[in-house]
Design a protein around this motif. Structure first.
Motif, PDB file in Angstrom:
ATOM      1  N   GLU A  65     -15.686   0.620  14.222  1.00 53.29           N
ATOM      2  CA  GLU A  65     -15.212  -0.712  14.599  1.00 53.29           C
ATOM      3  C   GLU A  65     -15.198  -1.655  13.400  1.00 53.29           C
ATOM      4  N   MET A  66     -16.275  -1.650  12.627  1.00 54.04           N
ATOM      5  CA  MET A  66     -16.318  -2.535  11.456  1.00 54.04           C
ATOM      6  C   MET A  66     -15.301  -2.108  10.403  1.00 54.04           C
ATOM      7  N   ILE A  67     -15.133  -0.809  10.221  1.00 53.29           N
ATOM      8  CA  ILE A  67     -14.130  -0.328   9.266  1.00 53.29           C
ATOM      9  C   ILE A  67     -12.741  -0.752   9.707  1.00 53.29           C
ATOM     10  N   SER A  68     -12.481  -0.688  11.003  1.00 52.31           N
ATOM     11  CA  SER A  68     -11.181  -1.102  11.524  1.00 52.31           C
ATOM     12  C   SER A  68     -10.922  -2.583  11.253  1.00 52.31           C
ATOM     13  N   GLN A  69     -11.943  -3.416  11.453  1.00 52.71           N
ATOM     14  CA  GLN A  69     -11.767  -4.846  11.226  1.00 52.71           C
ATOM     15  C   GLN A  69     -11.698  -5.189   9.740  1.00 52.71           C
ATOM     16  N   ALA A  70     -12.324  -4.369   8.899  1.00 55.59           N
ATOM     17  CA  ALA A  70     -12.165  -4.549   7.454  1.00 55.59           C
ATOM     18  C   ALA A  70     -10.753  -4.175   7.036  1.00 55.59           C
ATOM     19  N   LEU A  71     -10.257  -3.083   7.588  1.00 53.43           N
ATOM     20  CA  LEU A  71      -8.889  -2.653   7.313  1.00 53.43           C
ATOM     21  C   LEU A  71      -7.894  -3.708   7.771  1.00 53.43           C
ATOM     22  N   ALA A  72      -8.263  -4.437   8.827  1.00 58.59           N
ATOM     23  CA  ALA A  72      -7.393  -5.492   9.343  1.00 58.59           C
ATOM     24  C   ALA A  72      -7.154  -6.581   8.312  1.00 58.59           C
ATOM     25  N   GLU A  73      -8.137  -6.815   7.438  1.00 61.41           N
ATOM     26  CA  GLU A  73      -7.926  -7.821   6.392  1.00 61.41           C
ATOM     27  C   GLU A  73      -6.750  -7.435   5.507  1.00 61.41           C
ATOM     28  N   PHE A  74      -6.650  -6.153   5.191  1.00 61.19           N
ATOM     29  CA  PHE A  74      -5.532  -5.695   4.370  1.00 61.19           C
ATOM     30  C   PHE A  74      -4.204  -5.846   5.118  1.00 61.19           C
ATOM     31  N   SER A  75      -4.217  -5.528   6.403  1.00 62.49           N
ATOM     32  CA  SER A  75      -2.983  -5.642   7.201  1.00 62.49           C
ATOM     33  C   SER A  75      -2.519  -7.092   7.280  1.00 62.49           C
ATOM     34  N   LEU A  76      -3.454  -8.004   7.520  1.00 67.63           N
ATOM     35  CA  LEU A  76      -3.098  -9.419   7.618  1.00 67.63           C
ATOM     36  C   LEU A  76      -2.632  -9.964   6.274  1.00 67.63           C
ATOM     37  N   GLN A  77      -3.287  -9.538   5.198  1.00 70.86           N
ATOM     38  CA  GLN A  77      -2.851  -9.972   3.867  1.00 70.86           C
ATOM     39  C   GLN A  77      -1.449  -9.465   3.557  1.00 70.86           C
ATOM     40  N   SER A  78      -1.145  -8.238   3.982  1.00 68.54           N
ATOM     41  CA  SER A  78       0.198  -7.688   3.764  1.00 68.54           C
ATOM     42  C   SER A  78       1.253  -8.526   4.468  1.00 68.54           C
ATOM     43  N   MET A  79       0.938  -8.986   5.671  1.00 69.50           N
ATOM     44  CA  MET A  79       1.883  -9.845   6.394  1.00 69.50           C
ATOM     45  C   MET A  79       2.054 -11.184   5.685  1.00 69.50           C
ATOM     46  N   SER A  80       0.945 -11.762   5.226  1.00 69.55           N
ATOM     47  CA  SER A  80       1.022 -13.072   4.572  1.00 69.55           C
ATOM     48  C   SER A  80       1.767 -13.005   3.249  1.00 69.55           C
ATOM     49  N   LYS A  81       1.737 -11.826   2.580  1.00 72.61           N
ATOM     50  CA  LYS A  81       2.443 -11.647   1.306  1.00 72.61           C
ATOM     51  C   LYS A  81       3.884 -11.176   1.485  1.00 72.61           C
ATOM     52  N   GLY A  82       4.271 -10.921   2.702  1.00 78.66           N
ATOM     53  CA  GLY A  82       5.622 -10.427   2.952  1.00 78.66           C
ATOM     54  C   GLY A  82       5.803  -8.945   2.679  1.00 78.66           C
ATOM     55  N   LEU A  83       4.702  -8.207   2.547  1.00 79.33           N
ATOM     56  CA  LEU A  83       4.780  -6.768   2.311  1.00 79.33           C
ATOM     57  C   LEU A  83       4.918  -5.989   3.618  1.00 79.33           C
ATOM     58  N   LYS A  84       4.636  -6.653   4.711  1.00 72.12           N
ATOM     59  CA  LYS A  84       4.741  -6.057   6.041  1.00 72.12           C
ATOM     60  C   LYS A  84       5.287  -7.126   6.977  1.00 72.12           C
ATOM     61  N   HIS A  85       6.122  -6.712   7.914  1.00 70.05           N
ATOM     62  CA  HIS A  85       6.708  -7.693   8.825  1.00 70.05           C
ATOM     63  C   HIS A  85       5.628  -8.309   9.711  1.00 70.05           C
ATOM     64  N   ILE A  86       5.832  -9.566  10.102  1.00 68.30           N
ATOM     65  CA  ILE A  86       4.872 -10.247  10.958  1.00 68.30           C
ATOM     66  C   ILE A  86       4.869  -9.585  12.333  1.00 68.30           C
TER      67      ILE A  86
END
Length: 471
Positions: free
Chosen positions: A212-233
């Motif tokens: 669970e904690m690893i998943s939520q840590a990984l979520a930081e990368f996913s959210l950052q990718s969206m904010s940088k435009g590297l992944k669609h919102i």
């Protein structure tokens, strides 16, 4: 197509064309070979919706015990939800040098890049302890790394953290782990250098955090990718990740840990800063701040923080002074300090207990570093033995220092000290007879009745003078 077997052709790797691979989506596939010429393998996870015609983010995972399968399973829930390929090495080892481990990591990365459609703008590394050092060193070689998930350690060199590197870091550490001091410094330096760095603690020690904690840590990368435009919102994913984080905070609150619940919400403020969650998080914080238990725990943690800082400064000063003066008379004082810390670890006040574990771990690290340094120097016999004696105070169950004292004392003709620490070692439960009879500089000592009588008393047998032992 969910969790079914699929076969596809891939381009050449290491000069081989048209190699065919059979892999299962939605499940961890184990023991995949890097190539036929070396004995290296990895575990792989592909999301259930994996499509070879799309570009995919990847996270490379490095465990210092080579447990690729186990660690891949820890990343599976987050990777499935957020759409990551996971490649977890079976060949990283805490016994090997950083250079050797990085070479293993790079071979795994090259293999993955050649076989799968990887999004080069979304490449991540993760590791635990020595594996975290590997994960955090790789951006110096492969600058396209977007993020590092470091558990319990970090490559401390700062040369490559300049303006040209833009990777983010999520660091995880056990609440009782002394390495938190190092990771706090790393976080401070990274943030000062313009990197995004977060530090989370979890209720465990000397092991990976849960999925669970690893998943939520990984979520930081996913959210950052969206904010940088590297992944669609993806608003649905954002809300799911947010609700999962809220549930973690609520769970802490329900388990009578409102202060930790509040701290977790503070980290969420930064995590969701660009996703319109600020007011919701602030409202949750206001509710927690009303609780009497929150105020009480906040006072306890503030007091523990002050005490921790004071103890660290005092122990550093006295340790350095005692090492410099070879102050054997102060050994008893250090033993008493350890005893007091162990008593504090039993405290019902969680803040005090966690602090005591961290400080004791800090003393162990400080002592181990000094012991390793002295062994490599041309120090006098007293200084060598003193550094080892300190090590036995702080790491009572570690045989290395005891064996070193026995060797050095015997070499100096001080059989009394050698026998004293032999018995202390045997009292810890040590029973490696082969090692006990192969300690350097102990030829005369190990042939003596006194040496063998002690060994038989605690192990039931001895190599020489195998006579009865009086109770």
């Amino acid at each position: 197509m969910n969790r079914i077997l699929f076969i596809f052709l891939v381009c050449a790797f290491n000069g081989m064309l048209g190699q065919e691979m059979s892999l299962k989506k939605g499940a961890v596939v184990n023991d995949l070979k890097i190539n036929d010429s070396i004995q290296e393998s990895f575990s792989l996870y592909l999301p259930t919706n994996f499509d070879k015609d799309k570009m995919w983010p990847v996270i490379f995972v490095f465990d210092p015990m080579g447990r690729g399968r186990n660690t891949a399973h820890l990343f599976l829930p987050g990777a499935e939800q957020q759409g990551y390929i996971v490649a977890s090495s079976n060949n990283i080892s805490f016994k090997d040098s950083l250079s050797a481990n990085v070479d293993v990591a790079l071979r795994l990365m090259n293999k993955t890049f050649n076989y799968f459609p990887i999004d080069n703008n979304r490449v991540y590394t993760a590791g635990y302890k020595e594996g975290a050092v590997v994960a955090s060193a790789i951006p110096a070689i492969y600058p396209n790394i977007q993020g590092v998930l470091a558990v319990d350690d970090f490559w401390s060199t700062q040369n490559y953290l300049g303006k040209d590197s833009n990777f983010s870091v999520v660091a995880l550490i056990g609440e009782k782990d002394a390495n938190i001091y190092k990771l706090q410094q790393v976080q401070y330096f990274l943030n000062k250098s313009g990197h995004t760095a977060s530090l989370y603690s979890y209720n465990s020690n000397n092991e990976w955090p849960g999925a669970e904690m690893i998943s939520q840590a990984l979520a930081e990368f996913s959210l950052q990718s969206m904010s940088k435009g590297l992944k669609h919102i993806n608003n649905e994913l954002i809300n799911d990740l947010y609700n999962q984080d809220v549930e973690i905070s609520e769970r802490l609150r329900r388990s009578l840990q409102p202060y930790k619940a509040y701290q977790y919400l503070e980290k969420m403020e930064m995590k969701y800063a660009l996703f319109d969650k600020k007011d919701d998080i602030r409202n949750l914080q206001k509710e927690i701040k009303k609780e009497h238990l929150f105020k009480e725990q906040r006072r306890e943690y503030n007091r523990a923080k002050i005490k921790e800082s004071q103890l660290k400064e005092e122990y550093i000063y006295y340790f350095e002074e005692d090492v410099y003066t070879v102050n054997f008379e102060n050994i008893a004082w250090w033993k008493n300090q350890v005893k007091e810390l162990e008593e504090m670890q039993k405290s019902k006040v969680e803040a005090q207990s966690e602090m005591a574990y961290r400080i004791q771990g800090f003393l162990q690290v400080m002592s181990s570093e000094n012991f390793s340094k002295i062994k490599q120097e041309r120090a006098g016999i007293d200084r060598k033995i003193y550094s080892a004696v300190l090590q036995t105070v702080f790491k009572k169950d570690d045989p290395e220092a005891y064996l070193y004292i026995i060797s050095q004392s015997a070499n100096d003709g001080d059989y009394y000290t050698a026998l004293l620490y032999l018995e202390d070692l045997l009292k810890t439960g040590y029973k490696d007879l082969e090692e006990l009879y192969n300690i350097p500089n102990t030829l005369d000592l190990k042939l003596s009745p006194e040496y063998n009588t002690l060994i038989k008393k605690y192990t039931g047998t001895s190599k020489y003078y195998n006579i009865g032992v009086e109770e």
